[in-house]
Design a protein around this motif. Sequence first.
Motif, mmCIF file in Angstrom:
data_model
loop_
_atom_site.group_PDB
_atom_site.id
_atom_site.type_symbol
_atom_site.label_atom_id
_atom_site.label_comp_id
_atom_site.label_asym_id
_atom_site.label_seq_id
_atom_site.Cartn_x
_atom_site.Cartn_y
_atom_site.Cartn_z
ATOM 1 N N THR A 130 -54.538 14.991 76.472
ATOM 2 C CA THR A 130 -54.277 14.389 77.940
ATOM 3 C C THR A 130 -53.742 12.703 77.640
ATOM 4 O O THR A 130 -54.520 12.253 77.040
ATOM 5 N N ALA A 131 -52.756 12.557 77.989
ATOM 6 C CA ALA A 131 -52.065 11.213 77.937
ATOM 7 C C ALA A 131 -50.691 11.147 78.716
ATOM 8 O O ALA A 131 -50.121 12.283 78.918
ATOM 9 N N VAL A 132 -50.332 9.974 78.785
ATOM 10 C CA VAL A 132 -48.858 9.584 79.093
ATOM 11 C C VAL A 132 -47.989 9.637 77.853
ATOM 12 O O VAL A 132 -48.479 9.132 76.916
ATOM 13 N N TYR A 133 -47.029 10.421 77.960
ATOM 14 C CA TYR A 133 -46.329 10.871 76.684
ATOM 15 C C TYR A 133 -44.854 10.238 76.820
ATOM 16 O O TYR A 133 -44.346 10.056 77.659
ATOM 17 N N TYR A 134 -44.485 9.447 75.577
ATOM 18 C CA TYR A 134 -43.405 8.450 75.534
ATOM 19 C C TYR A 134 -42.392 9.013 74.812
ATOM 20 O O TYR A 134 -42.870 9.286 73.310
ATOM 21 N N CYS A 135 -41.080 9.146 74.760
ATOM 22 C CA CYS A 135 -40.237 9.041 73.579
ATOM 23 C C CYS A 135 -39.439 7.903 73.284
ATOM 24 O O CYS A 135 -39.633 6.988 73.995
ATOM 25 N N ALA A 136 -39.394 7.707 72.026
ATOM 26 C CA ALA A 136 -38.712 6.374 71.587
ATOM 27 C C ALA A 136 -37.623 6.734 70.660
ATOM 28 O O ALA A 136 -37.559 7.999 69.774
ATOM 29 N N ALA A 137 -36.852 5.911 70.183
ATOM 30 C CA ALA A 137 -35.672 6.046 69.359
ATOM 31 C C ALA A 137 -35.300 4.549 68.390
ATOM 32 O O ALA A 137 -35.626 3.720 69.157
ATOM 33 N N ASP A 138 -34.990 4.737 67.254
ATOM 34 C CA ASP A 138 -34.604 3.874 66.555
ATOM 35 C C ASP A 138 -33.220 4.031 65.489
ATOM 36 O O ASP A 138 -33.396 5.235 65.072
ATOM 37 N N ARG A 139 -32.509 3.097 65.412
ATOM 38 C CA ARG A 139 -31.494 3.470 64.388
ATOM 39 C C ARG A 139 -31.999 3.470 63.039
ATOM 40 O O ARG A 139 -31.354 4.137 62.114
ATOM 41 N N SER A 140 -32.995 2.690 62.599
ATOM 42 C CA SER A 140 -33.193 2.466 61.039
ATOM 43 C C SER A 140 -34.863 2.752 60.720
ATOM 44 O O SER A 140 -34.978 3.349 59.682
ATOM 45 N N TYR A 141 -35.331 2.713 61.736
ATOM 46 C CA TYR A 141 -36.884 2.735 61.181
ATOM 47 C C TYR A 141 -37.205 4.430 61.281
ATOM 48 O O TYR A 141 -36.953 5.003 62.065
ATOM 49 N N ARG A 142 -38.061 4.860 60.176
ATOM 50 C CA ARG A 142 -38.493 5.985 60.107
ATOM 51 C C ARG A 142 -39.822 5.976 59.842
ATOM 52 O O ARG A 142 -40.439 5.775 58.825
ATOM 53 N N GLY A 143 -40.666 6.316 60.818
ATOM 54 C CA GLY A 143 -42.216 6.003 60.647
ATOM 55 C C GLY A 143 -42.954 6.229 61.952
ATOM 56 O O GLY A 143 -42.525 6.638 62.883
ATOM 57 N N THR A 144 -44.051 5.838 61.707
ATOM 58 C CA THR A 144 -45.045 6.265 62.914
ATOM 59 C C THR A 144 -45.525 4.856 63.683
ATOM 60 O O THR A 144 -46.285 4.948 64.593
ATOM 61 N N ALA A 145 -45.082 3.820 63.378
ATOM 62 C CA ALA A 145 -45.669 2.285 64.042
ATOM 63 C C ALA A 145 -44.888 2.014 65.386
ATOM 64 O O ALA A 145 -43.677 2.286 65.376
ATOM 65 N N VAL A 146 -45.740 2.196 66.534
ATOM 66 C CA VAL A 146 -45.054 2.016 67.622
ATOM 67 C C VAL A 146 -44.421 0.810 67.761
ATOM 68 O O VAL A 146 -43.210 0.877 68.271
ATOM 69 N N LYS A 147 -44.736 -0.490 67.308
ATOM 70 C CA LYS A 147 -43.909 -1.503 67.355
ATOM 71 C C LYS A 147 -42.604 -1.770 66.654
ATOM 72 O O LYS A 147 -41.511 -2.317 67.062
#
Length: 125
Positions: free
Chosen positions: A93-110
């Motif tokens: 249970t949570a609010v789920y967000y999608c995210a995108a980046d051109r260069s970063y490949r990883g798990t860090a939110v920021k």
Amino acid sequence: VQLQAFGGGLVQAGGFLRLSCAASGRTFNSYHMGWFRQAPGKEREFVAGINWIGGNEYYAYYVDSVKGRFTISRDNAKNTVYLQMNSLKPEDTAVYYCAADRSYRGTAVKEYEYWGQGTLVTVSS
């Protein structure tokens, strides 16, 4: 890139949902995409990612708690990334967000540059 996530809802434990994240932009296929979630009172955490390797090659990776239950995929023709969630648990249970980046490949939110609005997933016991 603009992202719009949808597909959340209320489901019983053991059930399933499929989240979708629609993206604008003509270069969607080269973006690294991720799904994150934020439970009440907790920090936002990585759930799943799908990274562009080159050409039509991608690889997917997951946080340990969802491995074997969740599957991330993408349809570049539709500019959409999906999160198939099976065998759902109350702790999902949570609010789920999608995210995108051109260069970063990883798990860090920021590190992710673009974010969609969240979609709420509630799993009842």
